[in-house]
Design an enzyme around this catalytic site. Sequence first.
Site, PDB file in Angstrom:
ATOM      1  CB  CYS A 148    -115.119 -51.504   6.965  1.00  0.00           C
ATOM      2  SG  CYS A 148    -114.405 -53.147   6.786  1.00  0.00           S
TER       3      CYS A 148
HETATM    4  N1  LIG Z   1    -112.874 -53.095   0.854  1.00  0.00           N
HETATM    5  C1  LIG Z   1    -113.249 -52.510   1.984  1.00  0.00           C
HETATM    6  O1  LIG Z   1    -114.441 -52.470   2.328  1.00  0.00           O
HETATM    7  C2  LIG Z   1    -112.244 -51.859   2.874  1.00  0.00           C
HETATM    8  C3  LIG Z   1    -110.899 -51.948   2.636  1.00  0.00           C
HETATM    9  N2  LIG Z   1    -110.000 -51.345   3.476  1.00  0.00           N
HETATM   10  C4  LIG Z   1    -108.571 -51.448   3.225  1.00  0.00           C
HETATM   11  O2  LIG Z   1    -108.239 -50.614   2.108  1.00  0.00           O
HETATM   12  C5  LIG Z   1    -107.190 -51.197   1.372  1.00  0.00           C
HETATM   13  C6  LIG Z   1    -107.649 -51.389  -0.067  1.00  0.00           C
HETATM   14  O3  LIG Z   1    -108.765 -52.244  -0.068  1.00  0.00           O
HETATM   15  P1  LIG Z   1    -109.540 -52.665  -1.393  1.00  0.00           P
HETATM   16  O4  LIG Z   1    -109.745 -51.482  -2.248  1.00  0.00           O
HETATM   17  O5  LIG Z   1    -110.698 -53.456  -0.951  1.00  0.00           O
HETATM   18  O6  LIG Z   1    -108.430 -53.620  -2.049  1.00  0.00           O
HETATM   19  P2  LIG Z   1    -108.381 -54.209  -3.540  1.00  0.00           P
HETATM   20  O7  LIG Z   1    -107.766 -55.546  -3.416  1.00  0.00           O
HETATM   21  O8  LIG Z   1    -109.725 -54.084  -4.156  1.00  0.00           O
HETATM   22  O9  LIG Z   1    -107.367 -53.213  -4.279  1.00  0.00           O
HETATM   23  C7  LIG Z   1    -106.013 -53.135  -3.952  1.00  0.00           C
HETATM   24  C8  LIG Z   1    -105.329 -52.108  -4.857  1.00  0.00           C
HETATM   25  O10 LIG Z   1    -103.949 -52.006  -4.484  1.00  0.00           O
HETATM   26  C9  LIG Z   1    -103.117 -52.167  -5.655  1.00  0.00           C
HETATM   27  N3  LIG Z   1    -101.919 -52.878  -5.199  1.00  0.00           N
HETATM   28  C10 LIG Z   1    -101.827 -54.169  -4.779  1.00  0.00           C
HETATM   29  N4  LIG Z   1    -100.570 -54.456  -4.385  1.00  0.00           N
HETATM   30  C11 LIG Z   1     -99.857 -53.318  -4.555  1.00  0.00           C
HETATM   31  C12 LIG Z   1     -98.487 -52.974  -4.348  1.00  0.00           C
HETATM   32  N5  LIG Z   1     -97.613 -53.863  -3.873  1.00  0.00           N
HETATM   33  N6  LIG Z   1     -98.077 -51.708  -4.636  1.00  0.00           N
HETATM   34  C13 LIG Z   1     -98.954 -50.786  -5.114  1.00  0.00           C
HETATM   35  N7  LIG Z   1    -100.267 -51.065  -5.342  1.00  0.00           N
HETATM   36  C14 LIG Z   1    -100.704 -52.304  -5.064  1.00  0.00           C
HETATM   37  C15 LIG Z   1    -103.974 -52.950  -6.632  1.00  0.00           C
HETATM   38  O11 LIG Z   1    -103.664 -52.600  -7.983  1.00  0.00           O
HETATM   39  P3  LIG Z   1    -102.459 -53.227  -8.804  1.00  0.00           P
HETATM   40  O12 LIG Z   1    -102.247 -54.616  -8.285  1.00  0.00           O
HETATM   41  O13 LIG Z   1    -102.896 -53.158 -10.228  1.00  0.00           O
HETATM   42  O14 LIG Z   1    -101.288 -52.304  -8.539  1.00  0.00           O
HETATM   43  C16 LIG Z   1    -105.383 -52.448  -6.320  1.00  0.00           C
HETATM   44  O15 LIG Z   1    -105.633 -51.259  -7.033  1.00  0.00           O
HETATM   45  C17 LIG Z   1    -106.841 -52.513   2.050  1.00  0.00           C
HETATM   46  O16 LIG Z   1    -105.769 -52.334   2.921  1.00  0.00           O
HETATM   47  C18 LIG Z   1    -108.104 -52.838   2.826  1.00  0.00           C
HETATM   48  O17 LIG Z   1    -107.835 -53.636   3.957  1.00  0.00           O
HETATM   49  C19 LIG Z   1    -110.404 -50.610   4.536  1.00  0.00           C
HETATM   50  C20 LIG Z   1    -111.729 -50.473   4.819  1.00  0.00           C
HETATM   51  C21 LIG Z   1    -112.753 -51.111   4.023  1.00  0.00           C
HETATM   52  C1  LIG Z   2    -115.654 -59.083   4.140  1.00  0.00           C
HETATM   53  C2  LIG Z   2    -114.177 -58.981   4.436  1.00  0.00           C
HETATM   54  O1  LIG Z   2    -113.399 -59.831   4.073  1.00  0.00           O
HETATM   55  N1  LIG Z   2    -113.785 -57.905   5.120  1.00  0.00           N
HETATM   56  C3  LIG Z   2    -112.414 -57.655   5.445  1.00  0.00           C
HETATM   57  C4  LIG Z   2    -112.261 -56.343   6.151  1.00  0.00           C
HETATM   58  C5  LIG Z   2    -112.032 -55.199   5.208  1.00  0.00           C
HETATM   59  C6  LIG Z   2    -111.343 -54.056   5.868  1.00  0.00           C
HETATM   60  O2  LIG Z   2    -111.872 -53.178   6.495  1.00  0.00           O
HETATM   61  O3  LIG Z   2    -110.052 -54.093   5.836  1.00  0.00           O
HETATM   62  P1  LIG Z   2    -109.047 -53.379   6.784  1.00  0.00           P
HETATM   63  O4  LIG Z   2    -109.815 -52.646   7.796  1.00  0.00           O
HETATM   64  O5  LIG Z   2    -108.214 -54.424   7.424  1.00  0.00           O
HETATM   65  O6  LIG Z   2    -108.258 -52.440   5.999  1.00  0.00           O
HETATM   66  C7  LIG Z   2    -111.856 -58.733   6.353  1.00  0.00           C
HETATM   67  O7  LIG Z   2    -112.548 -59.238   7.205  1.00  0.00           O
HETATM   68  O8  LIG Z   2    -110.653 -58.968   6.264  1.00  0.00           O
END
Ligand SMILES: NC(=O)C1=CN([C@@H]2O[C@H](COP(=O)(O)OP(=O)(O)OC[C@H]3O[C@@H](n4cnc5c(N)ncnc54)[C@H](OP(=O)(O)O)[C@@H]3O)[C@@H](O)[C@H]2O)C=CC1
Ligand SMILES: CC(=O)N[C@@H](CCC(=O)OP(=O)(O)O)C(=O)O
Length: 342
Positions: A148
Amino acid sequence: MKIGIVGGTGYTGAELLRLLATHPEADVQVITSRSECGKAVSELYPGLRGVMDIPFTEPDNEVLSRCDLVFFATPNGIAMQSVPTLLDKGVKVIDLAADFRLSNPADWQQWYGVDHACPQLLDEAVYGLPEMNRDAIRQARLVANPGCYPTATQLGLLPLVQNDLVEGSVIVDAKSGVSGAGRGAKVASLMCEVSESFKAYGVAGHRHLPEIRQGLSRMSARFNGELVFVPHLTPMIRGIHATAYATVKDHSVDLQSLYEQTYENEPFVDVMPAGSLPETRSVRACNQCRIAVYRPQGGDTVVILSVIDNLVKGAAGQAVQNMNIMFGLDEKTGLDVPAIMP
Ligand SMILES: NC(=O)C1=CN([C@@H]2O[C@H](COP(=O)(O)OP(=O)(O)OC[C@H]3O[C@@H](n4cnc5c(N)ncnc54)[C@H](OP(=O)(O)O)[C@@H]3O)[C@@H](O)[C@H]2O)C=CC1
Ligand SMILES: CC(=O)N[C@@H](CCC(=O)OP(=O)(O)O)C(=O)O
């Protein structure tokens, strides 16, 4: 297209569901969760009642390999364990985590603390920033969806760096809403910890630093200045505001025109009129990045303000944009909606 989502209970997984529920070409057939296995998606997210009623299932490569495309919305280090199997079965993959973002496995090891499970795929993976890599994304089997902060930052700096206008160091001061930290229970994300407060974190080195540095050096091999990146946590749910400061070499360049021309054909980058200030609420729940560029008092320092919704252009929206490109669809399909106001 038959779609699978691994990690469907998290914030980015749920955002993928929201966007794909009305996408005319996408049929979400598999949605995984280990903790909510068996429960209907709409039971956990009632906002999806009537539009997405399938149940969560355990992640299973055999089942996922029946899909045309699988999104991984999982923590870092999970996708890389399944991607070789899925690619072998002819399934395309978009990883929302960082597993395939850094092309050097040593950098991955340094910043993510584990050895990469399939370093042989790092060269093949395409970094999914369409404004930089559209042609490669079109051909890709494996797309690494950008982070992000890196999305907001790189889109803000691209016109300057691509044209070799930056001299010396670049400073990026970025702020994120709390959903950036994911849905998992953490003390640091509790309302009492985050509301009415504002703090920096990762000042000594955040894992998005090498990702941004790699992106800028791909925009121009001549970019070799120092990069300083400081993220902050703000008491809001969604949104990223990145402010970049850079020194420009050439005072004769009309920066407003440069930015407008660079992005004139980009459906999801909006260069704001001169003198305006982008706000995170102007991109809430939509796939836009809005940018404004300033040279205060006509001096050497350029200030670029860039806003996105971390869950949309910073994650799920950009992933759907990449899906559209990979499958030869109109890039805007399912994404052509304005921000929620106010
Ligand atoms: N939040 C954000 O703004 C952003 C996030 N990202 C990236 O996207 C990814 C997801 O982020 P976010 O949605 O915030 O994360 P969350 O923590 O909200 O969700 C993680 C999901 O992964 C599942 N999960 C966790 N461990 C495992 C595993 N070992 N095997 C399969 N499924 C698993 C969980 O469900 P369950 O445990 O029930 O299986 C849950 O549905 C991360 O890598 C994050 O860094 C990237 C850009 C922005
Ligand atoms: C507010 C906050 O905690 N933000 C996350 C970034 C989320 C994200 O973009 O995760 P990836 O790009 O690594 O998938 C952090 O700084 O770790």
